[in-house]
Write a protein that holds these residues in place. Structure first.
Motif, PDB file in Angstrom:
ATOM      1  N   GLU A 321       0.838  -1.193   0.000  1.00  0.00           N
ATOM      2  CA  GLU A 321       0.000   0.000   0.000  1.00  0.00           C
ATOM      3  C   GLU A 321       0.879   1.251   0.000  1.00  0.00           C
ATOM      4  N   ALA A 322       0.519   2.216  -0.816  1.00  0.00           N
ATOM      5  CA  ALA A 322       1.262   3.472  -0.903  1.00  0.00           C
ATOM      6  C   ALA A 322       0.481   4.583  -0.213  1.00  0.00           C
ATOM      7  N   THR A 323       1.209   5.485   0.441  1.00  0.00           N
ATOM      8  CA  THR A 323       0.614   6.637   1.115  1.00  0.00           C
ATOM      9  C   THR A 323       1.231   7.908   0.556  1.00  0.00           C
ATOM     10  N   ARG A 324       0.386   8.864   0.214  1.00  0.00           N
ATOM     11  CA  ARG A 324       0.854  10.145  -0.303  1.00  0.00           C
ATOM     12  C   ARG A 324       0.956  11.154   0.836  1.00  0.00           C
ATOM     13  N   ILE A 325       2.100  11.806   0.939  1.00  0.00           N
ATOM     14  CA  ILE A 325       2.238  12.877   1.915  1.00  0.00           C
ATOM     15  C   ILE A 325       2.749  14.125   1.215  1.00  0.00           C
ATOM     16  N   ALA A 326       2.529  15.280   1.832  1.00  0.00           N
ATOM     17  CA  ALA A 326       3.117  16.523   1.356  1.00  0.00           C
ATOM     18  C   ALA A 326       4.480  16.672   2.038  1.00  0.00           C
ATOM     19  N   ARG A 327       4.731  17.798   2.668  1.00  0.00           N
ATOM     20  CA  ARG A 327       6.013  17.972   3.351  1.00  0.00           C
ATOM     21  C   ARG A 327       5.882  17.817   4.862  1.00  0.00           C
ATOM     22  N   GLU A 328       4.647  17.591   5.310  1.00  0.00           N
ATOM     23  CA  GLU A 328       4.425  17.341   6.726  1.00  0.00           C
ATOM     24  C   GLU A 328       4.227  15.835   6.943  1.00  0.00           C
ATOM     25  N   ILE A 329       4.824  15.286   7.979  1.00  0.00           N
ATOM     26  CA  ILE A 329       4.723  13.860   8.251  1.00  0.00           C
ATOM     27  C   ILE A 329       3.464  13.603   9.076  1.00  0.00           C
ATOM     28  N   PRO A 330       2.526  12.821   8.572  1.00  0.00           N
ATOM     29  CA  PRO A 330       1.309  12.537   9.342  1.00  0.00           C
ATOM     30  C   PRO A 330       1.592  11.574  10.498  1.00  0.00           C
ATOM     31  N   ALA A 331       0.685  11.567  11.444  1.00  0.00           N
ATOM     32  CA  ALA A 331       0.832  10.639  12.576  1.00  0.00           C
ATOM     33  C   ALA A 331       0.600   9.207  12.110  1.00  0.00           C
ATOM     34  N   GLY A 332       1.228   8.267  12.793  1.00  0.00           N
ATOM     35  CA  GLY A 332       0.962   6.855  12.537  1.00  0.00           C
ATOM     36  C   GLY A 332       1.763   6.242  11.415  1.00  0.00           C
ATOM     37  N   VAL A 333       2.750   6.962  10.893  1.00  0.00           N
ATOM     38  CA  VAL A 333       3.582   6.389   9.830  1.00  0.00           C
ATOM     39  C   VAL A 333       4.436   5.266  10.410  1.00  0.00           C
ATOM     40  N   PRO A 367      13.587  19.228  -2.428  1.00  0.00           N
ATOM     41  CA  PRO A 367      12.697  20.389  -2.503  1.00  0.00           C
ATOM     42  C   PRO A 367      11.547  20.150  -3.471  1.00  0.00           C
ATOM     43  N   GLY A 368      10.539  20.994  -3.380  1.00  0.00           N
ATOM     44  CA  GLY A 368       9.399  20.899  -4.291  1.00  0.00           C
ATOM     45  C   GLY A 368       8.115  20.665  -3.538  1.00  0.00           C
ATOM     46  N   ASP A 369       7.005  20.909  -4.237  1.00  0.00           N
ATOM     47  CA  ASP A 369       5.688  20.826  -3.608  1.00  0.00           C
ATOM     48  C   ASP A 369       4.864  19.635  -4.070  1.00  0.00           C
ATOM     49  N   ALA A 370       5.429  18.772  -4.923  1.00  0.00           N
ATOM     50  CA  ALA A 370       4.632  17.672  -5.473  1.00  0.00           C
ATOM     51  C   ALA A 370       4.311  16.618  -4.425  1.00  0.00           C
ATOM     52  N   GLY A 371       5.146  16.504  -3.397  1.00  0.00           N
ATOM     53  CA  GLY A 371       4.899  15.516  -2.360  1.00  0.00           C
ATOM     54  C   GLY A 371       5.694  14.240  -2.569  1.00  0.00           C
ATOM     55  N   PHE A 372       5.376  13.246  -1.744  1.00  0.00           N
ATOM     56  CA  PHE A 372       6.140  12.006  -1.727  1.00  0.00           C
ATOM     57  C   PHE A 372       5.192  10.818  -1.593  1.00  0.00           C
ATOM     58  N   ASP A 373       5.613   9.695  -2.158  1.00  0.00           N
ATOM     59  CA  ASP A 373       4.900   8.432  -1.976  1.00  0.00           C
ATOM     60  C   ASP A 373       5.684   7.568  -0.998  1.00  0.00           C
TER      61      ASP A 373
END
Length: 524
Positions: A321-333, A367-373
């Motif tokens: 399963e893949a999770t998309r995040i921006a530049r902030e790390i969500p809880a529960g990773v 850097p960049g605003d596209a985010g991360f998988d």
């Protein structure tokens, strides 16, 4: 005193090398200065480089058509050519023998050598010697050089062709693709921008013997790897490949009339940066009466965020399963995980991350605003301690094994794997290509399920064997790379696997039903 004044004074005093150095600096600072370009052209002529001289003098006149000295210098340079008529005759002879050497929008690395190529190269070398100002002869020579895998010399010949004729959009594309393969992304982008600003539609070579099928390929503006790399697998002797780059922005009427064609091949692959191109491809296909291969409405299933759900019901198949995040790390990773920037491929930016601090550092480095998988790190090592990654291509619903890469590292790339150095690895790959069901216990059920779930006519998956003998899929992509460029002395079995893929794809193109389609395409 300005740089140009110093360069002119050095020229007047006969200090040619000093003048050239000063003039070169001035051209780097002000590439649109017609006076500097004119002097540079004159200095090149003194050095015997008539191609550069004529190109620079033409460029100066394009900027300032009233530039008297540039016009005078150009006249003198043109008069120094050995024999323009002979150059044109030799070029025409070469193109008459192989019309496709005059076609430059095809991926340079995909072009194959042919019988008599050395003689054809000699003809073109004589043509540019007789007329150094013959831009199309320089470009045709570059085309031949790519077929001989002499890409550095090909790039130089393409650059000469562009110096003489920068308006040749197809040559701009070819030059950009070679720069891209050399890692010169800035130069590559500049050439692509020059090409797409001039032309969106590129046509196959005209010839007296008709093609078996004519295909209109839809692509998005970008490097060759951004689209399905068809040039490596399509039989260009039987199939005419016309390429239409879908414009960015609202799609209006197609620039220029479309050529007659039998079917559409959507070569746009899924990427978030390709969202607009995918929508335009869907719109274009709906406007045409011809059948289409790789309908764009299925591409979303190959997205990393969509693939697990798309393949959930496929027997003996799993996808992390893949999770998309921006530049902030969500809880529960959960850690460890693998992270990659959105739309990255070929391992660019791909890293294993073991804790929140390392993830913070990873995000800061990219850097960049596209985010991360993000996806769970799966330790897929085999019992012998090696990592194995298999590539499987799907054509018309049928699965074809393409390669196996074996590595000590968890990031496995075929071109950096241990395959060339280990005969036992190559033997294992050959066995997989001959009998993939010996590796994946439910090969037929799993691959049939993947083909049906994705719904594309042509795509590939990278995968490995899961602990229960099933298929663990890492990614799916319509633009998976297939080629037959591996050294035949080390990989004598690889061409057979590629030939099976080529035969299936070309059969799909040749046999796709066109009887219901109108014979005259519209312009959308």
């Amino acid at each position: 005193m300005t740089l140009l004044s110093e360069a002119l004074e050095a020229e007047a005093r006969g200090r040619v090398l000093e003048s050239f150095a000063l003039c070169s600096q001035r051209v780097r600072e002000s590439p649109a200065d017609p006076d500097a370009l004119t002097l540079m052209g004159r200095l090149c002529a003194l050095g015997g480089d008539l191609c550069a001289a004529i190109g620079l003098q033409r460029h100066a006149l394009a900027i300032d058509p009233s530039h008297v000295r540039a016009a005078e210098d150009l006249t003198r340079s043109l008069a120094l050519r050995a024999s323009p008529d002979e150059g044109e005759a030799l070029y025409a002879q070469a193109v008459g023998m192989r019309p496709d050497i005059d076609v430059h929008y095809l991926t340079p690395g995909a072009l194959d050598a042919f019988d008599g190529i050395d003689g054809l190269r000699a003809l073109l070398e004589r043509a540019v010697a007789a007329d150094p100002a013959h831009s199309r002869a320089h470009a045709a020579l570059a085309n031949v050089l790519t077929r001989q895998n002499d890409f550095a010399a090909a790039l130089q010949s393409y650059q000469r062709a562009l110096l003489l004729d920068p308006a040749n959009a197809a040559v701009q594309l070819a030059t950009g693709d070679i720069e891209y393969d050399f890692g010169n992304e800035g130069n590559a982008q500049r050439h692509r921008a020059n090409a797409f600003a001039r032309q969106a539609l590129y046509l196959a070579a005209a010839r007296s013997v008709p093609y078996a099928r004519s295909v209109l390929v839809l692509a998005r503006p970008g490097p060759w790897a951004a689209n399905v790399p068809l040039d490596f697998v399509v039989d260009h002797d039987r199939i005419a490949v016309h390429r239409l780059y879908l414009p960015v922005g609202k799609m209006a009427a197609v620039v220029g009339p479309l050529p007659p064609y039998d079917l559409i091949f959507n070569a746009v692959a899924y990427a978030e940066a390709a969202t607009e191109a995918i929508a335009l491809a869907e719109q274009f296909i709906a406007s045409q009466a011809k059948p289409a291969i790789n309908l764009p409405q299925h591409l979303w299933k190959t997205a990393r965020s969509s693939l697990p759900a798309a393949l959930r019901d496929v027997p003996a198949c799993s996808v992390p399963e893949a999770t998309r995040i921006a530049r902030e790390i969500p809880a529960g990773v959960a850690f460890p995980l693998i992270a990659r920037p959105v739309d990255s491929h070929a391992g660019r930016g791909l890293e294993r991350v073991d804790d929140a601090g390392a993830l913070d550092a990873y995000i800061a480095r990219h850097p960049g605003d596209a985010g991360f998988d993000l996806a769970p790190f799966v330790d897929y090592r085999s019992a012998d301690g090696y990592y194995r990654k298999y590539r499987v291509m799907f054509i018309g619903g049928v699965a074809f094994p393409y390669h196996l890469a074996i590595s000590r590292q968890w990031i496995v790339h075929y071109n950096t794997s241990l395959m060339p150095d280990n005969a036992w690895m190559r033997a294992e790959e050959e066995a997989f290509l001959d009998a993939p069901q010996s590796v994946f216990a439910r090969w037929e059920d799993t691959t049939r399920g993947i083909a049906a779930a994705i719904g594309l006519d042509y795509f590939g998956v990278d995968c490995t064997v899961s602990p229960d003998g099933g298929m663990l899929v890492f990614e799916a992509d319509a633009a998976m790379f297939v080629h037959a460029k591996d050294p035949p002395n080390l990989f004598p079995y690889k061409p057979q696997a590629v030939d099976r893929i080529r035969a299936a794809l070309n059969a799909l193109i040749i046999t796709t039903d066109v009887t219901c389609a109108d014979s005259t395409p519209s312009n959308g």
